[in-house]
Design a protein around this motif. Structure first.
Motif, PDB file in Angstrom:
ATOM      1  N   HIS A  18       4.978  12.105  -8.119  1.00 21.76           N
ATOM      2  CA  HIS A  18       4.200  13.222  -7.564  1.00 21.76           C
ATOM      3  C   HIS A  18       2.979  12.771  -6.785  1.00 21.76           C
ATOM      4  N   GLY A  19       3.160  11.908  -5.809  1.00 23.45           N
ATOM      5  CA  GLY A  19       1.996  11.535  -4.995  1.00 23.45           C
ATOM      6  C   GLY A  19       1.319  10.297  -5.538  1.00 23.45           C
ATOM      7  N   ILE A  20       1.933   9.155  -5.281  1.00 23.36           N
ATOM      8  CA  ILE A  20       1.426   7.885  -5.817  1.00 23.36           C
ATOM      9  C   ILE A  20       0.607   7.166  -4.749  1.00 23.36           C
ATOM     10  N   ASP A  21      -0.629   6.821  -5.091  1.00 21.02           N
ATOM     11  CA  ASP A  21      -1.477   5.969  -4.266  1.00 21.02           C
ATOM     12  C   ASP A  21      -1.652   4.647  -5.011  1.00 21.02           C
ATOM     13  N   LEU A  22      -1.354   3.566  -4.328  1.00 23.08           N
ATOM     14  CA  LEU A  22      -1.447   2.264  -5.000  1.00 23.08           C
ATOM     15  C   LEU A  22      -1.611   1.174  -3.957  1.00 23.08           C
ATOM     16  N   ARG A  23      -2.512   0.254  -4.220  1.00 21.75           N
ATOM     17  CA  ARG A  23      -2.654  -0.927  -3.356  1.00 21.75           C
ATOM     18  C   ARG A  23      -2.590  -2.163  -4.212  1.00 21.75           C
ATOM     19  N   LEU A  24      -1.857  -3.144  -3.739  1.00 21.64           N
ATOM     20  CA  LEU A  24      -1.867  -4.449  -4.390  1.00 21.64           C
ATOM     21  C   LEU A  24      -2.302  -5.464  -3.347  1.00 21.64           C
ATOM     22  N   ALA A  25      -3.422  -6.133  -3.625  1.00 19.27           N
ATOM     23  CA  ALA A  25      -3.883  -7.181  -2.712  1.00 19.27           C
ATOM     24  C   ALA A  25      -3.045  -8.430  -2.937  1.00 19.27           C
ATOM     25  N   ARG A  26      -3.057  -9.293  -1.942  1.00 19.66           N
ATOM     26  CA  ARG A  26      -2.304 -10.538  -2.055  1.00 19.66           C
ATOM     27  C   ARG A  26      -2.740 -11.302  -3.307  1.00 19.66           C
ATOM     28  N   SER A  80       9.109   7.927 -17.243  1.00 19.96           N
ATOM     29  CA  SER A  80       7.903   8.292 -16.490  1.00 19.96           C
ATOM     30  C   SER A  80       8.021   7.991 -14.998  1.00 19.96           C
ATOM     31  N   GLY A  81       9.073   7.251 -14.608  1.00 17.46           N
ATOM     32  CA  GLY A  81       9.284   6.997 -13.184  1.00 17.46           C
ATOM     33  C   GLY A  81       9.025   5.565 -12.748  1.00 17.46           C
ATOM     34  N   ASP A 125      -3.478  -9.247 -14.927  1.00 15.05           N
ATOM     35  CA  ASP A 125      -4.861  -9.071 -14.457  1.00 15.05           C
ATOM     36  C   ASP A 125      -5.214  -7.608 -14.241  1.00 15.05           C
ATOM     37  N   ARG A 126      -4.190  -6.777 -14.250  1.00 17.69           N
ATOM     38  CA  ARG A 126      -4.412  -5.365 -13.952  1.00 17.69           C
ATOM     39  C   ARG A 126      -3.295  -4.582 -14.630  1.00 17.69           C
ATOM     40  N   ILE A 127      -3.646  -3.418 -15.162  1.00 19.21           N
ATOM     41  CA  ILE A 127      -2.637  -2.600 -15.842  1.00 19.21           C
ATOM     42  C   ILE A 127      -2.637  -1.211 -15.226  1.00 19.21           C
ATOM     43  N   VAL A 128      -1.505  -0.851 -14.636  1.00 20.30           N
ATOM     44  CA  VAL A 128      -1.322   0.466 -14.016  1.00 20.30           C
ATOM     45  C   VAL A 128      -0.414   1.269 -14.943  1.00 20.30           C
ATOM     46  N   GLU A 129      -0.869   2.474 -15.284  1.00 20.23           N
ATOM     47  CA  GLU A 129      -0.091   3.274 -16.235  1.00 20.23           C
ATOM     48  C   GLU A 129       0.420   4.548 -15.572  1.00 20.23           C
ATOM     49  N   LEU A 130       1.718   4.742 -15.710  1.00 20.51           N
ATOM     50  CA  LEU A 130       2.377   5.894 -15.113  1.00 20.51           C
ATOM     51  C   LEU A 130       2.807   6.845 -16.230  1.00 20.51           C
ATOM     52  N   VAL A 131       2.467   8.120 -16.103  1.00 23.19           N
ATOM     53  CA  VAL A 131       2.957   9.124 -17.046  1.00 23.19           C
ATOM     54  C   VAL A 131       3.446  10.318 -16.237  1.00 23.19           C
ATOM     55  N   ASP A 132       4.680  10.737 -16.497  1.00 29.11           N
ATOM     56  CA  ASP A 132       5.260  11.879 -15.785  1.00 29.11           C
ATOM     57  C   ASP A 132       5.077  11.800 -14.274  1.00 29.11           C
ATOM     58  N   GLY A 133       5.307  10.624 -13.730  1.00 30.82           N
ATOM     59  CA  GLY A 133       5.300  10.484 -12.271  1.00 30.82           C
ATOM     60  C   GLY A 133       3.931  10.459 -11.620  1.00 30.82           C
ATOM     61  N   ARG A 134       2.895  10.264 -12.441  1.00 30.58           N
ATOM     62  CA  ARG A 134       1.538  10.145 -11.899  1.00 30.58           C
ATOM     63  C   ARG A 134       0.851   8.924 -12.491  1.00 30.58           C
ATOM     64  N   ILE A 135       0.012   8.266 -11.676  1.00 31.34           N
ATOM     65  CA  ILE A 135      -0.777   7.166 -12.212  1.00 31.34           C
ATOM     66  C   ILE A 135      -1.949   7.768 -12.976  1.00 31.34           C
ATOM     67  N   ARG A 173       0.849  -1.193   0.000  1.00 27.82           N
ATOM     68  CA  ARG A 173       0.000   0.000   0.000  1.00 27.82           C
ATOM     69  C   ARG A 173       0.885   1.244   0.000  1.00 27.82           C
ATOM     70  N   LEU A 174       0.620   2.134  -0.940  1.00 27.13           N
ATOM     71  CA  LEU A 174       1.334   3.406  -1.015  1.00 27.13           C
ATOM     72  C   LEU A 174       0.320   4.523  -0.872  1.00 27.13           C
ATOM     73  N   GLU A 175       0.676   5.503  -0.070  1.00 28.08           N
ATOM     74  CA  GLU A 175      -0.205   6.659   0.102  1.00 28.08           C
ATOM     75  C   GLU A 175       0.590   7.935  -0.101  1.00 28.08           C
ATOM     76  N   GLY A 176       0.246   8.652  -1.156  1.00 21.35           N
ATOM     77  CA  GLY A 176       0.868   9.950  -1.396  1.00 21.35           C
ATOM     78  C   GLY A 176       2.380   9.918  -1.500  1.00 21.35           C
ATOM     79  N   VAL A 177       2.906   8.877  -2.138  1.00 20.97           N
ATOM     80  CA  VAL A 177       4.362   8.733  -2.210  1.00 20.97           C
ATOM     81  C   VAL A 177       4.969   9.701  -3.218  1.00 20.97           C
ATOM     82  N   ARG A 178       5.925  10.468  -2.744  1.00 17.44           N
ATOM     83  CA  ARG A 178       6.669  11.405  -3.593  1.00 17.44           C
ATOM     84  C   ARG A 178       8.143  11.057  -3.547  1.00 17.44           C
ATOM     85  N   LYS A 179       8.793  11.229  -4.692  1.00 16.60           N
ATOM     86  CA  LYS A 179      10.227  10.961  -4.742  1.00 16.60           C
ATOM     87  C   LYS A 179      10.917  12.018  -5.576  1.00 16.60           C
TER      88      LYS A 179
END
Ligand code: ADP
Ligand code: MG
Length: 238
Positions: free
Chosen positions: A29-37, A49-50, A217-227, A9-15
């Motif tokens: 720039h503030g990544i929120d992401l959850r991966l269930a088991r 893109s990061g 099963d899932r596709i997460v796309e990042l562009v310029d440091g944002r989902i 689980r990521l909440e508001g992650v900035r790097k």
């Protein structure tokens, strides 16, 4: 612990890189992401893109500048260096584009290496576990072969087996098939999928290859440091 159901689980992650200098640039720039088991997710996006930065942060290789990160319910930001190293070793497996195997050692020895590093000396159980992992990635016959003698696809399958040696909850793969021809790439990808199905290991796989992303099963796309998009995907069978 309610949050333990999520592997990640990521909440508001900035790097940012080069913090505190004139060259400071924020890359995430503030990544929120959850991966269930047991999720099997692709991370896609243009070069720069990061994606690798995000994997390094998730893999506890590089701390975020802001936000929080939980691995199996454990908040990484609360851990000291030794605890971070222990959590990384126990919970996370890495597969990189380049395999980083030790060429003079056998496939079996390479797969044993992470456990050896953690426990100090080889024993029969360690050898049996490594052998079973090589069976799983389809390399039973190549167990005692030096990895320098293996093909690119076989080497990458050894790297996958090595990533699984500590029975991680989460495997992070950064373009794991990027150096391979289509057929070898398919073989390595099938192995990842099989491990996911058989062991419930959670995967986050960076790939440039839309064909492979479509098999997640899932596709997460990042562009310029944002989902910019995060969608379920029904993999075409086969
Ligand atoms: P991707 O993996 O999606 O190609 P990266 O995470 O490697 O993207 O890079 C994202 C951005 O961060 C790029 O602009 C890159 O130049 C920059 N970057 C990556 N690593 C560093 C670093 N160690 N120092 C400074 N900038 C970096
Ligand atoms: Mg990258």
């Amino acid at each position: 612990m309610a949050e333990a159901a999520d592997t990640l689980r990521l909440e508001g992650v900035r790097k940012s890189y080069n913090t505190g200098t004139a060259l400071e640039t924020e890359v995430l720039h503030g990544i929120d992401l959850r991966l269930a088991r047991g999720e099997f997710a692709a991370l896609i996006g243009p070069s720069g893109s990061g994606k690798s930065t995000l994997l390094n942060v998730i893999g506890l290789l590089d701390p975020p500048n802001a936000g929080s990160l939980f691995i199996e319910g454990e908040e990484a930001g609360r851990l000291d260096d030794a605890q971070t190293t222990r959590l990384r070793g126990r919970a996370i497996g890495f597969v990189f584009q380049y395999h980083y195997l030790l060429p003079a050692f056998s496939a079996l020895e390479n797969v044993m290496m992470p456990v050896l590093a953690a426990r100090g000396r080889p024993d029969d159980e360690m050898r049996a576990t490594a052998a079973a992992l090589l069976d799983k990635v389809g390399l039973t016959r190549w167990r005692d072969q030096k990895t320098s003698k293996l093909s690119g696809g076989q080497q990458q399958r050894v790297a996958v087996a090595r990533a699984l040696a500590m029975k991680p909850a989460l495997v992070l793969a950064d373009e794991p098939t990027g150096n391979l021809d289509t057929k070898s790439a398919d073989g390595v990808f099938e192995v990842l999928r099989k491990v996911n199905r058989d062991s419930g290991t959670t995967f986050l796989i960076v790939t440039h290859d839309p064909r492979l992303a479509q098999r997640c099963d899932r596709i997460v796309e990042l562009v310029d440091g944002r989902i910019v998009s995060d969608r379920p995907n029904s993999p075409a069978s086969g």
